[in-house]
Design an enzyme around this catalytic site. Sequence first.
Site, PDB file in Angstrom:
ATOM      1  N   HIS B 190     -15.203  16.290 -48.362  1.00 13.89           N
ATOM      2  CA  HIS B 190     -15.328  17.702 -48.721  1.00 13.89           C
ATOM      3  C   HIS B 190     -14.548  18.626 -47.782  1.00 13.89           C
ATOM      4  O   HIS B 190     -13.837  19.529 -48.230  1.00 13.89           O
ATOM      5  CB  HIS B 190     -16.808  18.082 -48.729  1.00 13.89           C
ATOM      6  CG  HIS B 190     -17.033  19.521 -49.014  1.00 13.89           C
ATOM      7  ND1 HIS B 190     -16.949  20.040 -50.290  1.00 13.89           N
ATOM      8  CD2 HIS B 190     -17.282  20.556 -48.200  1.00 13.89           C
ATOM      9  CE1 HIS B 190     -17.162  21.327 -50.235  1.00 13.89           C
ATOM     10  NE2 HIS B 190     -17.368  21.678 -48.981  1.00 13.89           N
ATOM     11  N   ARG B 297     -13.804  24.997 -59.627  1.00 17.53           N
ATOM     12  CA  ARG B 297     -15.070  24.343 -59.289  1.00 17.53           C
ATOM     13  C   ARG B 297     -16.136  25.421 -59.199  1.00 17.53           C
ATOM     14  O   ARG B 297     -15.919  26.451 -58.565  1.00 17.53           O
ATOM     15  CB  ARG B 297     -14.970  23.647 -57.938  1.00 17.53           C
ATOM     16  CG  ARG B 297     -13.858  22.637 -57.843  1.00 17.53           C
ATOM     17  CD  ARG B 297     -13.905  21.929 -56.480  1.00 17.53           C
ATOM     18  NE  ARG B 297     -12.964  20.827 -56.435  1.00 17.53           N
ATOM     19  CZ  ARG B 297     -11.748  20.914 -55.905  1.00 17.53           C
ATOM     20  NH1 ARG B 297     -11.341  22.035 -55.351  1.00 17.53           N
ATOM     21  NH2 ARG B 297     -10.951  19.873 -55.914  1.00 17.53           N
ATOM     22  N   ARG B 333     -14.764  24.334 -64.753  1.00 14.01           N
ATOM     23  CA  ARG B 333     -15.521  23.089 -64.825  1.00 14.01           C
ATOM     24  C   ARG B 333     -17.002  23.402 -64.650  1.00 14.01           C
ATOM     25  O   ARG B 333     -17.385  24.112 -63.725  1.00 14.01           O
ATOM     26  CB  ARG B 333     -15.080  22.124 -63.717  1.00 14.01           C
ATOM     27  CG  ARG B 333     -15.823  20.795 -63.779  1.00 14.01           C
ATOM     28  CD  ARG B 333     -15.371  19.826 -62.716  1.00 14.01           C
ATOM     29  NE  ARG B 333     -15.793  20.264 -61.400  1.00 14.01           N
ATOM     30  CZ  ARG B 333     -15.431  19.655 -60.264  1.00 14.01           C
ATOM     31  NH1 ARG B 333     -14.625  18.613 -60.300  1.00 14.01           N
ATOM     32  NH2 ARG B 333     -15.851  20.098 -59.099  1.00 14.01           N
ATOM     33  N   GLU B 432     -12.944  10.641 -65.236  1.00 13.94           N
ATOM     34  CA  GLU B 432     -13.090  10.233 -63.832  1.00 13.94           C
ATOM     35  C   GLU B 432     -14.020   9.041 -63.670  1.00 13.94           C
ATOM     36  O   GLU B 432     -14.391   8.686 -62.553  1.00 13.94           O
ATOM     37  CB  GLU B 432     -13.576  11.417 -62.977  1.00 13.94           C
ATOM     38  CG  GLU B 432     -14.838  12.083 -63.503  1.00 13.94           C
ATOM     39  CD  GLU B 432     -15.212  13.335 -62.708  1.00 13.94           C
ATOM     40  OE1 GLU B 432     -14.776  13.456 -61.552  1.00 13.94           O
ATOM     41  OE2 GLU B 432     -15.956  14.169 -63.245  1.00 13.94           O
ATOM     42  N   ASN B 455      -9.836  11.368 -57.730  1.00 17.02           N
ATOM     43  CA  ASN B 455     -10.686  11.003 -56.586  1.00 17.02           C
ATOM     44  C   ASN B 455     -11.871  10.149 -57.023  1.00 17.02           C
ATOM     45  O   ASN B 455     -12.131   9.088 -56.460  1.00 17.02           O
ATOM     46  CB  ASN B 455     -11.230  12.252 -55.883  1.00 17.02           C
ATOM     47  CG  ASN B 455     -10.132  13.115 -55.323  1.00 17.02           C
ATOM     48  OD1 ASN B 455      -8.961  12.850 -55.546  1.00 17.02           O
ATOM     49  ND2 ASN B 455     -10.504  14.147 -54.591  1.00 17.02           N
ATOM     50  N   ASP B 456     -12.605  10.646 -58.018  1.00 15.53           N
ATOM     51  CA  ASP B 456     -13.760   9.890 -58.477  1.00 15.53           C
ATOM     52  C   ASP B 456     -13.343   8.648 -59.258  1.00 15.53           C
ATOM     53  O   ASP B 456     -13.970   7.604 -59.145  1.00 15.53           O
ATOM     54  CB  ASP B 456     -14.691  10.767 -59.325  1.00 15.53           C
ATOM     55  CG  ASP B 456     -15.684  11.524 -58.451  1.00 15.53           C
ATOM     56  OD1 ASP B 456     -15.810  11.147 -57.260  1.00 15.53           O
ATOM     57  OD2 ASP B 456     -16.326  12.468 -58.942  1.00 15.53           O
ATOM     58  N   ARG B 466     -15.189   6.855 -50.613  1.00 18.81           N
ATOM     59  CA  ARG B 466     -13.974   7.340 -49.950  1.00 18.81           C
ATOM     60  C   ARG B 466     -14.245   7.969 -48.588  1.00 18.81           C
ATOM     61  O   ARG B 466     -13.339   8.143 -47.787  1.00 18.81           O
ATOM     62  CB  ARG B 466     -13.262   8.341 -50.857  1.00 18.81           C
ATOM     63  CG  ARG B 466     -14.125   9.523 -51.206  1.00 18.81           C
ATOM     64  CD  ARG B 466     -13.601  10.216 -52.451  1.00 18.81           C
ATOM     65  NE  ARG B 466     -14.246  11.520 -52.566  1.00 18.81           N
ATOM     66  CZ  ARG B 466     -14.189  12.287 -53.630  1.00 18.81           C
ATOM     67  NH1 ARG B 466     -13.520  11.892 -54.681  1.00 18.81           N
ATOM     68  NH2 ARG B 466     -14.795  13.441 -53.664  1.00 18.81           N
ATOM     69  N   CYS B 503      -5.895  16.271 -61.837  1.00 23.78           N
ATOM     70  CA  CYS B 503      -6.350  17.278 -60.883  1.00 23.78           C
ATOM     71  C   CYS B 503      -6.890  16.674 -59.591  1.00 23.78           C
ATOM     72  O   CYS B 503      -7.475  17.356 -58.774  1.00 23.78           O
ATOM     73  CB  CYS B 503      -7.395  18.193 -61.523  1.00 23.78           C
ATOM     74  SG  CYS B 503      -8.955  17.388 -61.860  1.00 23.78           S
TER      75      CYS B 503
END
Lengths: 74, 578
Positions: B190, B297, B333, B432, B455-456, B466, B503
Amino acid sequence: MRPAMLFVDVASRFRSDIKVSNGDTEVDGKSIMQMTMLAATVGAKLKITADGVDAEEALEALRELVEVRQFDES
Amino acid sequence: MEIKKGIAVSPGIAIAKAMVINSQDYRIPRRAILPSQLDVELKRVRNAFASAISELKELEKSKSISESNIKDIFAVHMRFLRDRSLRKKICDLVKKDLIVAEYAVSVTLREIASHFASIKDAYISERATDIYDIEKRLLKQLIDSSNQDVEHITEECIVVANDLSPTQTASFDRRFVKGFATNTGGRTSHTAIVARSLGIPAVVALEDVSSVTDVGATVIIDGNRGVVIINPDEETLAQYEIYYEDFARLEHELDSLRELPAKTRDGVEISLLGNIEFPEEADIILDKGGYGVGLYRTEFLYLQSKSEPSEEDHYEAYLKVVEKLKSKPVIIRTMDLGADKVVHDNHFQVEDNPVLGLRSIRYCLQHMLLFKTQLRAILRVSAISNVKIMFPLISNLQELLQAKMILRDVMEDLDEYSVPYNPDIEIGIMVETPSAALTASMLARECDFFSIGTNDLIQYTLAVDRANERVATLYSANDPAVLRLLRNIVYDASKAKIALSVCGEMASEPENVLLLIGMGVRTLSIAPAMIPEVKKVIRSVTVQHCNNLARQALSMNSKRQVSNFLRDAAIKILPEAF
């Protein structure tokens, strides 16, 4: 921990200074930190002194707790 | 001067004073105070005792504490907290050594605990844990109050912490935070994501930086090399001031690309959108020459306050962004939090495995009111802008159908009250999860666009956390398994003639930009600060060359082979990007 807690509770009811000693170490009988640090185990010999206007009542109440009621443990 | 090496996760150089944030379960650093601060520090000790006592009183009152042994433990804690000689001992230590309250509390109570632990009587030695609990209680009060200070930063600083939670980063005043340095974390944690989106340098995985840095110490963050320097000597500081100037100049050069199109050398246009976390970041996208918001987000709305955000809270946050973007696209989102992060959920149950648990769209589908509130706000904004709606973590077709049905319900509600909205609002999903990637052809028939959240997708496909440094090396966008899923998604989207963007982090890594273009991706949504650099990459290549690279990469059988191959190719095209 519980006996120390009970002792401190009783001691704190009185205005007199209350000291407890175990050998050379003397601590404030109203402080749970100091009383637990004294680390008296079963069978240890403790000397209790009280100094102040209600010293006698204090000693009597503490003797009751330690010797007669034995911290309500038995 | 102390030099620490970590992982560089966001480029740039920052030089500023340290703002150190402690976290609850972390070693308390010894920090000196000035004699003039003594009164403040002693007052902090007294306040910590007072608030710990009132907190304990509240706890005792609560119904769940009915077991007698727990009551006994609390009674002991209470007597310790009320013990004047304990408080005095701590205050004396603060005075004598001129140290912060946290450290004095920690030292004093640990001394008592170790005294207990050393006694042969098992009953007494086990009481050491009680003392540690009391230490925690007091520290919690001290640390909570200093964490609140973080919300009131009023001068430029570098935030140094064990790790930063979304709640913390959401509460910073971003005008003043110049860089991050944390003990833990990785490229996609994060902290790293926030730093990149804010365009400030960050170095993570520094092990103990938060305990060796004094509050107010001068800190240099070198986000290019992954180095943090605490209390630099004059020579180093002067050197870094030069680096800082150089870096600013390079940024400036990239800014000159602002007005130029993101077109490859053979004339294919790539849409560059920005990922944002906070409304203010929309300015950075425009500033850097981005075409729109590819990922807005919305989690900050749920993290910023203790109560659930109202429809108006949502509406205002969205309005701020669409007003800046005018007719440009903004993809919002819907809430993408795990149940463990929804602070106002009183019914939350601890999950063994939150990453695979009730989170994101799954949580929304079970918390209809919370979900509908957000959907209403998004629809209202759609009346006056080019917003699109995106559902995260879709893992099967039914979830998408259910989410769309709820959206239709909300539309009908709005119709009833004659509230305007765009009935043809585009609906998309984040791809994802491996299950979504494998069923992309089915999902594509039910939505207007895909956005691949790499990422996911990588984390779920490779079964790697990760942020866990011990397995982080297994995490790679170039793993053959990931490449095959990506190829599948791109193919299914183009076959269904729906829009597709990427993304995740990989969309801003130069070598992977080549790969994605080669695989047929024409829209990238990245951290706003990265837009100029990625634009430069795009303007230096041809689609034909990228196609060749992608074809070869897909024929390779290890992530290392793919990574090396792409890196070599990227260095040849654009040496200065590395």
